[in-house]
Design a protein around this motif. Structure first.
Motif, PDB file in Angstrom:
ATOM      1  N   LEU A 165       0.747  -1.236   0.042  1.00  0.00           N
ATOM      2  CA  LEU A 165       0.215  -0.098  -0.184  1.00  0.00           C
ATOM      3  C   LEU A 165       0.925   1.045  -0.183  1.00  0.00           C
ATOM      4  CD1 LEU A 165      -2.648   1.399   0.359  1.00  0.00           C
ATOM      5  CD2 LEU A 165      -2.487   1.304   2.852  1.00  0.00           C
ATOM      6  N   GLU A 166       1.811   1.229   1.049  1.00  0.00           N
ATOM      7  CA  GLU A 166       2.755   2.597   0.777  1.00  0.00           C
ATOM      8  C   GLU A 166       3.488   2.629  -0.134  1.00  0.00           C
ATOM      9  OE1 GLU A 166       6.335   4.376   3.529  1.00  0.00           O
ATOM     10  OE2 GLU A 166       4.561   3.415   4.605  1.00  0.00           O
ATOM     11  N   ALA A 167       3.964   1.749  -0.782  1.00  0.00           N
ATOM     12  CA  ALA A 167       4.805   1.917  -2.279  1.00  0.00           C
ATOM     13  C   ALA A 167       3.672   2.130  -3.353  1.00  0.00           C
ATOM     14  CB  ALA A 167       5.203   0.504  -2.642  1.00  0.00           C
ATOM     15  N   GLY A 168       2.543   1.866  -3.474  1.00  0.00           N
ATOM     16  CA  GLY A 168       1.549   2.196  -4.440  1.00  0.00           C
ATOM     17  C   GLY A 168       1.013   3.832  -4.044  1.00  0.00           C
ATOM     18  N   LEU A 169       0.954   4.076  -2.869  1.00  0.00           N
ATOM     19  CA  LEU A 169       0.666   5.423  -2.512  1.00  0.00           C
ATOM     20  C   LEU A 169       1.888   6.569  -2.901  1.00  0.00           C
ATOM     21  CD1 LEU A 169      -0.762   7.901  -1.084  1.00  0.00           C
ATOM     22  CD2 LEU A 169       0.112   7.000   1.032  1.00  0.00           C
ATOM     23  N   ALA A 170       2.979   5.893  -2.507  1.00  0.00           N
ATOM     24  CA  ALA A 170       4.397   6.833  -2.842  1.00  0.00           C
ATOM     25  C   ALA A 170       4.342   6.833  -4.463  1.00  0.00           C
ATOM     26  CB  ALA A 170       5.562   6.020  -2.348  1.00  0.00           C
ATOM     27  N   GLY A 171       4.309   5.989  -5.060  1.00  0.00           N
ATOM     28  CA  GLY A 171       4.304   5.829  -6.776  1.00  0.00           C
ATOM     29  C   GLY A 171       2.983   6.861  -7.156  1.00  0.00           C
ATOM     30  N   GLY A 172       2.042   6.876  -6.702  1.00  0.00           N
ATOM     31  CA  GLY A 172       0.984   7.656  -6.826  1.00  0.00           C
ATOM     32  C   GLY A 172       1.091   9.033  -6.755  1.00  0.00           C
ATOM     33  N   ARG A 173       1.822   9.460  -5.646  1.00  0.00           N
ATOM     34  CA  ARG A 173       2.366  10.777  -5.515  1.00  0.00           C
ATOM     35  C   ARG A 173       3.297  11.348  -6.557  1.00  0.00           C
ATOM     36  NH1 ARG A 173       2.013  11.041   1.275  1.00  0.00           N
ATOM     37  NH2 ARG A 173       0.288  12.077   1.354  1.00  0.00           N
ATOM     38  N   ALA A 174       4.317  10.210  -6.691  1.00  0.00           N
ATOM     39  CA  ALA A 174       5.246  10.651  -7.896  1.00  0.00           C
ATOM     40  C   ALA A 174       4.476  10.987  -9.182  1.00  0.00           C
ATOM     41  CB  ALA A 174       6.345   9.590  -7.838  1.00  0.00           C
ATOM     42  N   TYR A 175       3.365  10.221  -9.403  1.00  0.00           N
ATOM     43  CA  TYR A 175       2.652  10.513 -10.699  1.00  0.00           C
ATOM     44  C   TYR A 175       2.220  11.731 -10.815  1.00  0.00           C
ATOM     45  CZ  TYR A 175       1.382   6.240 -13.197  1.00  0.00           C
ATOM     46  OH  TYR A 175       1.594   5.013 -14.150  1.00  0.00           O
ATOM     47  N   LEU A 176       1.480  12.259  -9.561  1.00  0.00           N
ATOM     48  CA  LEU A 176       0.847  13.547  -9.443  1.00  0.00           C
ATOM     49  C   LEU A 176       2.097  14.644  -9.682  1.00  0.00           C
ATOM     50  CD1 LEU A 176      -1.603  13.284  -6.387  1.00  0.00           C
ATOM     51  CD2 LEU A 176      -2.406  13.195  -8.934  1.00  0.00           C
ATOM     52  N   ALA A 177       3.100  14.322  -8.870  1.00  0.00           N
ATOM     53  CA  ALA A 177       4.279  15.447  -9.042  1.00  0.00           C
ATOM     54  C   ALA A 177       4.767  15.671 -10.369  1.00  0.00           C
ATOM     55  CB  ALA A 177       5.467  15.211  -7.873  1.00  0.00           C
ATOM     56  N   ALA A 178       4.829  14.300 -11.126  1.00  0.00           N
ATOM     57  CA  ALA A 178       5.328  14.424 -12.480  1.00  0.00           C
ATOM     58  C   ALA A 178       4.421  15.033 -13.275  1.00  0.00           C
ATOM     59  CB  ALA A 178       5.399  12.930 -12.872  1.00  0.00           C
ATOM     60  N   TYR A 179       3.078  15.048 -13.176  1.00  0.00           N
ATOM     61  CA  TYR A 179       2.028  15.423 -14.296  1.00  0.00           C
ATOM     62  C   TYR A 179       2.058  17.111 -13.915  1.00  0.00           C
ATOM     63  CZ  TYR A 179       1.350  11.531 -16.958  1.00  0.00           C
ATOM     64  OH  TYR A 179       1.381  10.601 -17.743  1.00  0.00           O
ATOM     65  N   PHE A 218       5.739  16.587 -17.109  1.00  0.00           N
ATOM     66  CA  PHE A 218       6.376  15.463 -17.340  1.00  0.00           C
ATOM     67  C   PHE A 218       5.204  14.116 -17.267  1.00  0.00           C
ATOM     68  CE2 PHE A 218       8.809  16.096 -13.758  1.00  0.00           C
ATOM     69  CZ  PHE A 218       8.953  14.586 -12.844  1.00  0.00           C
ATOM     70  N   GLY A 219       5.967  12.948 -17.539  1.00  0.00           N
ATOM     71  CA  GLY A 219       5.362  11.807 -17.023  1.00  0.00           C
ATOM     72  C   GLY A 219       5.545  10.787 -16.498  1.00  0.00           C
ATOM     73  N   ALA A 220       4.962   9.670 -16.218  1.00  0.00           N
ATOM     74  CA  ALA A 220       5.022   8.715 -15.175  1.00  0.00           C
ATOM     75  C   ALA A 220       4.373   7.365 -15.524  1.00  0.00           C
ATOM     76  CB  ALA A 220       4.980   8.797 -13.761  1.00  0.00           C
ATOM     77  N   SER A 221       5.026   6.078 -15.084  1.00  0.00           N
ATOM     78  CA  SER A 221       4.060   4.970 -15.583  1.00  0.00           C
ATOM     79  C   SER A 221       4.746   3.900 -14.400  1.00  0.00           C
ATOM     80  CB  SER A 221       4.522   4.289 -16.912  1.00  0.00           C
ATOM     81  OG  SER A 221       3.948   3.317 -17.244  1.00  0.00           O
ATOM     82  N   GLY A 222       3.813   3.418 -13.839  1.00  0.00           N
ATOM     83  CA  GLY A 222       3.993   1.990 -13.149  1.00  0.00           C
ATOM     84  C   GLY A 222       4.359   0.904 -13.707  1.00  0.00           C
ATOM     85  N   LEU A 223       5.400   0.180 -13.294  1.00  0.00           N
ATOM     86  CA  LEU A 223       5.860  -1.026 -14.013  1.00  0.00           C
ATOM     87  C   LEU A 223       5.999  -2.299 -12.801  1.00  0.00           C
ATOM     88  CD1 LEU A 223       8.865   0.746 -16.067  1.00  0.00           C
ATOM     89  CD2 LEU A 223       6.461  -0.053 -16.626  1.00  0.00           C
ATOM     90  N   THR A 224       6.175  -3.440 -13.645  1.00  0.00           N
ATOM     91  CA  THR A 224       6.359  -4.558 -12.746  1.00  0.00           C
ATOM     92  C   THR A 224       7.834  -5.032 -13.061  1.00  0.00           C
ATOM     93  OG1 THR A 224       5.543  -6.840 -12.130  1.00  0.00           O
ATOM     94  CG2 THR A 224       5.707  -6.272 -14.455  1.00  0.00           C
ATOM     95  N   PHE A 225       8.339  -6.219 -12.348  1.00  0.00           N
ATOM     96  CA  PHE A 225       9.705  -6.381 -12.434  1.00  0.00           C
ATOM     97  C   PHE A 225      10.089  -7.758 -12.056  1.00  0.00           C
ATOM     98  CE2 PHE A 225       7.395  -4.774  -8.724  1.00  0.00           C
ATOM     99  CZ  PHE A 225       7.589  -5.778  -7.740  1.00  0.00           C
ATOM    100  N   TYR A 226      11.213  -8.130 -12.263  1.00  0.00           N
ATOM    101  CA  TYR A 226      12.237  -9.085 -12.008  1.00  0.00           C
ATOM    102  C   TYR A 226      12.458  -9.131 -10.436  1.00  0.00           C
ATOM    103  CZ  TYR A 226      12.083 -10.917 -16.527  1.00  0.00           C
ATOM    104  OH  TYR A 226      11.875 -11.350 -17.900  1.00  0.00           O
ATOM    105  N   ASP A 227      11.714  -9.803  -9.468  1.00  0.00           N
ATOM    106  CA  ASP A 227      11.863  -9.433  -8.037  1.00  0.00           C
ATOM    107  C   ASP A 227      13.593  -9.536  -7.692  1.00  0.00           C
ATOM    108  OD1 ASP A 227       8.677  -9.694  -6.396  1.00  0.00           O
ATOM    109  OD2 ASP A 227       9.142 -10.178  -8.402  1.00  0.00           O
ATOM    110  N   ARG A 228      13.764 -10.785  -7.526  1.00  0.00           N
ATOM    111  CA  ARG A 228      15.167 -11.079  -6.984  1.00  0.00           C
ATOM    112  C   ARG A 228      16.321 -10.342  -7.870  1.00  0.00           C
ATOM    113  NH1 ARG A 228      18.959 -14.748  -8.493  1.00  0.00           N
ATOM    114  NH2 ARG A 228      17.600 -15.664 -10.084  1.00  0.00           N
TER     115      ARG A 228
END
Length: 516
Positions: free
Chosen positions: A444-458, A462-472
């Motif tokens: 939840l906190e990671a999603g919230l932080a990412g959402g605030r980065a989105y708002l600050a970017a726009y 400029f832009g933003a995008s959430g991504l998935t990843f290779y965990d390890r």
């Protein structure tokens, strides 16, 4: 713990991605709106006063408690958090309705409900928000705040004007992301919370997030089929009112809804982690908060481990763009160009991502690592961000565009972006402190932080995008600094490539202000 097992079993790797064999069955793609088939609708005001507070000032978090909560304010809050803000039409007549907050795969599994006590222009009751037709449908009549206050182990719910409840529908996300969907429930509700907290703060509604509650009772009060949809977070908003009167136990409700699709696929791992992370009594909720709060305070913030620290410019405190305009313009960038960000722009996005917020448990549970590809006055390399000192600690210098693309599930966005934020957490420590429910908090906190980065970017253009990843592989790349942590979420920042635009149509009209 169940959370550790779930996290490990849903981790992405090159082998899992290539051998998974999952294909999208388009004929059973879930419908993106929850429709109550037998409840009458209550139309919300469609001419809204958009929040004109500067976006960055709203993220900073004005916490004053303003005047009486009105129906118009509630409509503004719901629209800018979960409303339909854009429409893209494709050749042949197909269209996609985009929402105010980002969602993985544009699947929009987060639903919004309102327990209204004293909202001017709205009868007390429990309502479901329908973004498709911008209406409320009443699930329960009367003041239900006391029942939710009991379930949350927090009397403030009975005396604040209203509570907004966010829920997640498993199948709507699992259709594409399978068992990994449980992570996405909290990434996406966290991104929505970023909007909700900023808008509620800008309206002086003093929002406060509750992550602890008796899961079974809140689901029962909402009338949810908990095998398919579950409560995620509660947010109290509005002024102090007279305390809701005591009442007896509320009967169960089961209002018919339109099926999401003709068939559903069950992913037991999702239900297992949710059950394992649930709380069963108000006493257990209060004990969880006390134990978690004390334990979190003992998790000391990290300091620089080397002299290779780069100071960042002071973050902007104003972007010159109102919050309502920023949300209306926001969208996930589909293609980044290689044009650089300024150091001030990056510094502002990092500052925004790490703002605290009012909640029942401490914040600061995730750490921010970065791969910087193209930021003026910041050398390309891998970094760790220290929010208290507002500095970047250099972990490795060099051009890591190709590596960042690989880490982001071999997506070009991760390499083309000017900077990529990798959110990580000491997951095992969190689980020791908060139990399995700590897994919800980290995501939840990671999603919230990412959402605030989105708002600050726009807000800054400029832009933003959430991504998935290779965990390890993410952890390995940032180690030894990141040793003992787990990758939680990723947000890429940068300037859109030329032509990366869509024609949009506003679904609602901001109220026109008279010219001076």
């Amino acid at each position: 713990m169940t959370a550790r097992e779930y996290h490990d079993r849903t981790a992405h790797s090159p082998a899992s991605v290539r051998t998974g064999g999952h294909t999208l069955e388009w004929d059973i793609k879930p419908f993106p709106f929850k429709i109550y088939t037998e409840l009458s609708s209550f139309a919300l005001p469609r001419e809204l006063d958009p929040p004109v507070i500067d976006t960055l000032a709203a993220i900073a978090g004005p916490q004053t408690d303003g005047a009486t909560l009105t129906l118009s304010q509630l409509a503004t809050l719901l629209y800018h958090s979960g409303g339909v803000t854009r429409k893209k039409t494709y050749p042949g007549g197909g269209e996609i309705l985009f929402r105010a907050a980002a969602s993985t795969g544009a699947l929009y599994q987060t639903e919004m409900y309102v327990a209204a006590g004293q909202v001017a222009g709205l009868d007390a009751g429990l309502y479901h928000f329908s973004p498709g037709d911008f209406t409320l449908r009443r699930l329960r009549a009367g003041d239900v705040r006391r029942a939710f206050a009991t379930a949350a182990g927090d009397d403030s719910l009975a005396s604040r004007a209203a509570t907004v409840l966010l829920t997640g529908i498993y199948w709507r996300n699992a259709w594409k992301y399978q068992a990994r969907a449980y992570r996405h429930l909290f990434w996406d509700s966290g991104t929505m919370l970023a909007n909700l907290l900023a808008v509620a703060g800008g309206l002086e509604l003093a929002p406060r997030v509750l992550t602890g509650f008796v899961d079974g009772e809140v689901n029962r009060l909402l009338g949810l089929d908990a095998a398919r949809e579950v409560a995620l977070e509660l947010v109290v908003v509005g002024h102090e009112t007279s305390i809701a009167p005591p009442g007896g136990a509320l009967e169960a409700i089961d209002h018919p809804t339109l099926p999401l699709s003709s068939s559903e696929v069950d992913y037991p791992l999702v239900r297992e982690i949710h059950t394992a992370s649930s709380l069963s009594t108000p006493g257990a909720v209060r004990a969880w908060r006390l134990q978690g709060g004390a334990g979190a305070r003992g998790m000391a913030a990290e300091t620089a481990r080397s002299a290779r620290v780069a100071a960042l410019p002071a973050p902007r405190r104003e972007a010159g763009r109102g919050l309502g305009e920023t949300i209306q313009r926001r969208g996930s960038t589909r293609q980044f160009g290689h044009a650089p960000l300024t150091a001030e722009e990056l510094a502002t996005a990092l500052w925004a991502a790490t703002r605290g917020f009012e909640a029942d448990v401490p914040a600061g549970l995730v750490d921010l690592y970065l791969i910087v590809n193209s930021v003026a006055d910041v050398s390309p390399g891998a970094y760790y961000y220290q929010p208290a000192a507002h500095v970047l600690e250099l972990l490795a210098a060099g051009d890591f565009r190709n590596r960042s693309s690989y880490l982001c599930l071999e997506q070009s966005l991760g390499g083309d972006a000017a900077a990529v934020i990798y959110f990580m957490a000491r997951l095992d420590d969190l689980l020791r402190v908060f139990g399995d429910r700590g897994y919800r908090l980290a995501n939840l906190e990671a999603g919230l932080a990412g959402g605030r980065a989105y708002l600050a970017a726009y807000a800054q253009g400029f832009g933003a995008s959430g991504l998935t990843f290779y965990d390890r592989h993410v952890v390995e790349f940032f180690s030894p600094h990141a040793a003992g942590k787990d990758a939680i979420f990723v947000t890429a920042l940068g300037r859109s490539a030329a032509g990366d635009r869509v024609t949009i149509e506003s679904n609602l009209s901001p109220r026109r202000r008279p010219s001076a």
